[in-house]
Design a protein around this motif. Structure first.
Motif, mmCIF file in Angstrom:
data_model
loop_
_atom_site.group_PDB
_atom_site.id
_atom_site.type_symbol
_atom_site.label_atom_id
_atom_site.label_comp_id
_atom_site.label_asym_id
_atom_site.label_seq_id
_atom_site.Cartn_x
_atom_site.Cartn_y
_atom_site.Cartn_z
ATOM 1 N N ALA A 322 0.510 -1.193 -0.201
ATOM 2 C CA ALA A 322 0.028 -0.325 -0.072
ATOM 3 C C ALA A 322 1.215 1.163 -0.017
ATOM 4 O O ALA A 322 0.487 1.934 -1.296
ATOM 5 C CB ALA A 322 -0.823 -0.079 1.599
ATOM 6 N N ALA A 323 1.622 1.654 0.772
ATOM 7 C CA ALA A 323 3.011 2.316 0.983
ATOM 8 C C ALA A 323 3.372 3.099 -0.586
ATOM 9 O O ALA A 323 3.336 3.963 -1.014
ATOM 10 C CB ALA A 323 3.709 2.301 2.343
ATOM 11 N N GLY A 324 3.970 1.858 -0.970
ATOM 12 C CA GLY A 324 4.354 1.898 -2.478
ATOM 13 C C GLY A 324 3.289 2.429 -3.465
ATOM 14 O O GLY A 324 4.042 3.271 -4.141
ATOM 15 N N SER A 325 1.844 1.857 -3.586
ATOM 16 C CA SER A 325 1.794 2.422 -4.887
ATOM 17 C C SER A 325 1.169 3.265 -4.866
ATOM 18 O O SER A 325 1.179 4.193 -5.429
ATOM 19 C CB SER A 325 0.383 1.441 -4.827
ATOM 20 O OG SER A 325 -0.417 1.357 -3.167
ATOM 21 N N SER A 326 0.174 3.968 -3.218
ATOM 22 C CA SER A 326 0.244 5.348 -3.171
ATOM 23 C C SER A 326 1.576 6.683 -3.270
ATOM 24 O O SER A 326 0.643 7.659 -3.654
ATOM 25 C CB SER A 326 -0.377 5.555 -1.933
ATOM 26 O OG SER A 326 0.396 5.056 -1.110
ATOM 27 N N THR A 327 2.779 6.342 -3.048
ATOM 28 C CA THR A 327 3.189 6.530 -3.468
ATOM 29 C C THR A 327 3.532 7.442 -5.064
ATOM 30 O O THR A 327 3.861 8.017 -5.448
ATOM 31 C CB THR A 327 4.941 6.371 -2.905
ATOM 32 O OG1 THR A 327 4.853 6.564 -1.118
ATOM 33 C CG2 THR A 327 6.190 7.167 -2.940
ATOM 34 N N ILE A 328 3.350 6.458 -5.669
ATOM 35 C CA ILE A 328 3.814 5.978 -6.783
ATOM 36 C C ILE A 328 2.515 7.058 -7.755
ATOM 37 O O ILE A 328 3.111 8.488 -8.761
ATOM 38 C CB ILE A 328 3.930 4.733 -7.706
ATOM 39 C CG1 ILE A 328 5.432 4.095 -7.038
ATOM 40 C CG2 ILE A 328 3.846 4.658 -9.023
ATOM 41 C CD1 ILE A 328 5.776 2.251 -7.153
ATOM 42 N N VAL A 329 1.612 6.311 -7.286
ATOM 43 C CA VAL A 329 0.343 6.953 -7.708
ATOM 44 C C VAL A 329 0.613 8.954 -7.186
ATOM 45 O O VAL A 329 0.077 9.528 -8.077
ATOM 46 C CB VAL A 329 -1.125 7.247 -7.057
ATOM 47 C CG1 VAL A 329 -2.573 7.902 -7.752
ATOM 48 C CG2 VAL A 329 -1.234 5.124 -7.284
ATOM 49 N N SER A 330 0.361 9.089 -6.174
ATOM 50 C CA SER A 330 0.760 10.481 -6.266
ATOM 51 C C SER A 330 2.199 11.327 -6.603
ATOM 52 O O SER A 330 1.712 12.660 -6.903
ATOM 53 C CB SER A 330 0.857 10.566 -4.299
ATOM 54 O OG SER A 330 2.439 10.310 -4.231
ATOM 55 N N PHE A 331 3.042 10.738 -6.731
ATOM 56 C CA PHE A 331 3.931 11.647 -7.924
ATOM 57 C C PHE A 331 3.363 11.701 -9.179
ATOM 58 O O PHE A 331 3.581 12.494 -9.993
ATOM 59 C CB PHE A 331 5.143 10.170 -7.749
ATOM 60 C CG PHE A 331 5.986 11.143 -9.057
ATOM 61 C CD1 PHE A 331 7.695 12.267 -8.799
ATOM 62 C CD2 PHE A 331 6.877 9.880 -9.888
ATOM 63 C CE1 PHE A 331 8.598 12.495 -9.272
ATOM 64 C CE2 PHE A 331 7.791 11.306 -10.448
ATOM 65 C CZ PHE A 331 8.767 11.922 -10.229
ATOM 66 N N ILE A 332 2.472 10.461 -10.079
ATOM 67 C CA ILE A 332 2.184 10.651 -11.231
ATOM 68 C C ILE A 332 0.866 11.977 -11.159
ATOM 69 O O ILE A 332 0.940 12.493 -12.429
ATOM 70 C CB ILE A 332 1.175 9.776 -11.614
ATOM 71 C CG1 ILE A 332 2.788 8.225 -12.126
ATOM 72 C CG2 ILE A 332 0.630 9.506 -12.841
ATOM 73 C CD1 ILE A 332 1.461 6.807 -11.996
ATOM 74 N N ILE A 333 0.559 11.974 -10.034
ATOM 75 C CA ILE A 333 -0.201 12.900 -10.618
ATOM 76 C C ILE A 333 0.214 14.170 -10.028
ATOM 77 O O ILE A 333 -0.602 15.331 -10.866
ATOM 78 C CB ILE A 333 -1.459 12.800 -8.368
ATOM 79 C CG1 ILE A 333 -2.522 11.497 -9.197
ATOM 80 C CG2 ILE A 333 -2.493 14.161 -8.400
ATOM 81 C CD1 ILE A 333 -3.267 11.417 -7.625
ATOM 82 N N ALA A 334 1.121 14.671 -9.122
ATOM 83 C CA ALA A 334 1.961 15.881 -8.712
ATOM 84 C C ALA A 334 2.928 15.942 -10.236
ATOM 85 O O ALA A 334 2.648 17.178 -10.361
ATOM 86 C CB ALA A 334 3.337 15.889 -7.884
ATOM 87 N N LEU A 335 3.035 15.841 -10.848
ATOM 88 C CA LEU A 335 3.515 15.916 -12.523
ATOM 89 C C LEU A 335 2.449 16.201 -12.984
ATOM 90 O O LEU A 335 2.973 17.559 -14.065
ATOM 91 C CB LEU A 335 3.978 14.079 -13.019
ATOM 92 C CG LEU A 335 5.790 13.580 -12.480
ATOM 93 C CD1 LEU A 335 5.847 12.545 -13.382
ATOM 94 C CD2 LEU A 335 6.857 15.074 -12.999
ATOM 95 N N LEU A 336 1.556 15.650 -13.668
ATOM 96 C CA LEU A 336 0.336 15.769 -14.155
ATOM 97 C C LEU A 336 -0.383 17.014 -13.278
ATOM 98 O O LEU A 336 -1.654 17.323 -13.569
ATOM 99 C CB LEU A 336 -0.926 14.425 -14.464
ATOM 100 C CG LEU A 336 0.604 14.026 -15.444
ATOM 101 C CD1 LEU A 336 -0.835 12.266 -15.771
ATOM 102 C CD2 LEU A 336 0.611 14.314 -16.811
ATOM 103 N N GLY A 337 -0.305 17.987 -12.220
ATOM 104 C CA GLY A 337 -0.794 18.584 -11.293
ATOM 105 C C GLY A 337 -1.910 19.764 -11.991
ATOM 106 O O GLY A 337 -2.948 19.556 -12.070
#
Length: 456
Positions: A322-337
């Protein structure tokens, strides 16, 4: 109880989690789409509904008192293969959520304006928020009963059925939102009023659909008698688990309301930005919430059946994933912010305010994942008080206290709010890691532990 065989003792985390994930995705999508459509319709409408929705979510947590307790107790009894007791608990959950729902609906309708005044809302924002909570608040009793029925279904492993109902429910709501916020059709109910009534109609559908599925799948029939009769011992057990468990959630929502009041002091632009960002960042911990719920169902069964080592390992595997997957998704969202925020609003000031916050969310998500998974797992294992004590202590001292210091006193604005939120999640997450490693069920279930050891 003529229960259709679900083979709940052999279910995998994947088979339980993917329907929960889809259901949560659709429920979350309903709120995001409503906010997106309202943002295009009016920023004031989006802000008013955003604040009103926070209030309603706070009251909905009251219904979780019995839903959470019911999920855990039914899971324990299924693990021990005590099916009659599991069915009796289901009736008690329905009884309690009926009266909780009626009481909360009346409270919101009668005093909704006083609740909104707490945020010092003015003008159109106050007007739109009041319309929303009065209409949607009147239907909260349906939400309460739906949560009870959904908890019963999930506890028995029928997560797919709840997911299908959520698909149709969200389709009804999204269609209503579209018609209410666009000029595609001329309707008597438009804007916030139309969006609110669409949600009411969706809740009516969900309740009756869940009632039918529980009858077909589990052969459990609820009647008017369930609204005025329940087993006293079951009520006591439900409250002993549910009040501390839901108490943490209620406290969290209250703390978020206080933080929202801080954001109002920053300005209306910051308030609108926070509403949009909170909807966007839900995507970051969506999978975490789903896999945490699936893990809680499994751990409740494992603990009920005395499979303590299996429960312990399941918790660790889930939290790492869970910790790994949520971190990856949050990084992608920040890139496309900027592109994502642009879907909600065309106001450049709001977009500019939100992008740094989305990057700050990278600090929040790993701690949130640890907190959500392990604190929920501890409750399923019977360790109910610890998550509440740590949660209440942290959210009011770290989250609320530091939000004021960072956002207001130091003038960091929304960045300060998210910095404080990250500190709160990590504080609770670290305590959860230590508590899970200590295996608290060895103290909470000493007799079962000895018997389990003897059989080995």
């Amino acid at each position: 109880m003529n229960v259709q065989e679900s083979d709940y003792n052999n279910q995998t985390l994947y088979s339980i989690t993917w329907p929960i994930f889809l259901e949560l995705s659709l429920r979350m999508a309903m709120g995001i789409i409503a906010t997106l459509m309202l943002g295009r319709y009016s920023d004031a409408a989006a802000a008013g509904v955003g604040v009103g929705n926070q209030l309603l979510n706070l009251f909905i947590l009251v219904f979780n008192i019995t839903s959470i307790g019911g999920t855990i107790l039914i899971g324990h009894n299924l693990g021990a293969r005590n099916l009659k007791h599991a069915e009796r608990i289901a009736h008690s959950v329905f009884f309690m959520n009926f009266w909780f729902g009626v009481g909360v609906s009346a409270l919101v309708v009668l005093f909704g304006n006083h609740f909104l005044m707490f945020f010092h809302l003015q003008g159109n924002v106050l007007h739109e928020g009041l319309i929303f909570i009065r209409i949607c608040g009147a239907s909260l009793f349906l939400e309460s009963l739906s949560l009870a029925l959904s908890a019963v279904l999930r506890s028995h492993g029928f997560t797919k059925d709840a997911m299908v109902i959520a698909v149709i429910m969200d389709g009804i709501s999204v269609a209503g939102n579209f018609f209410a916020t666009t000029s595609a059709f001329v309707l008597p109910l438009s804007g916030v009023t139309g969006v609110s009534w669409a949600m009411v109609f969706a809740r009516f559908f969900a309740f009756f659909a869940l009632l039918f599925v529980v009858w077909r799948r589990l052969a459990i029939r609820f009647s008017l008698r369930d609204c005025y009769h329940a087993n006293r011992k079951d009520i006591s057990d439900l409250l002993s688990i549910g009040i501390p468990s839901a108490g943490e959630g209620v406290s969290y929502q209250f703390s978020q309301l206080v933080i929202t009041a801080y954001v109002v002091l920053i300005g209306s632009t910051a308030l609108a930005a926070r509403v949009y960002i909170m909807n966007i960042t839900m995507l970051c911990f969506l999978f975490t919430a789903a896999i945490a719920q699936g893990t809680q169902l499994l751990i409740a069964r494992y603990i009920g059946g005395g499979q303590f080592d299996r429960a312990y390992k399941r918790g660790w595997r889930t939290v790492l994933f869970a910790a790994g997957s949520s971190t990856i998704v949050s990084f992608i969202i920040a890139l496309l912010g900027s592109d994502i925020l642009g879907l909600f609003t065309e106001t450049s000031a709001i977009v500019g305010l939100g992008i740094p916050v989305l990057w700050m969310n990278l600090f929040v998500e790993p701690g949130r994942a640890i907190n959500i998974v392990l604190m929920g797992s501890l409750k399923s294992a019977g360790d109910v008080r610890f998550p509440v004590i740590i949660g209440v202590l942290s959210m009011w001292t770290v989250a609320v206290g530091l939000s004021y210091v960072f956002a207001i006193h130091l003038g960091l604005g929304l960045i300060g709010i998210w910095l404080a939120q990250g500190a709160d999640e990590w504080f609770r997450g670290i305590f959860a890691l230590k508590r899970w490693h200590s295996k608290p069920w060895m103290r909470l279930h000493p007799l079962i532990t000895k018997n389990d050891a003897a059989t080995k």
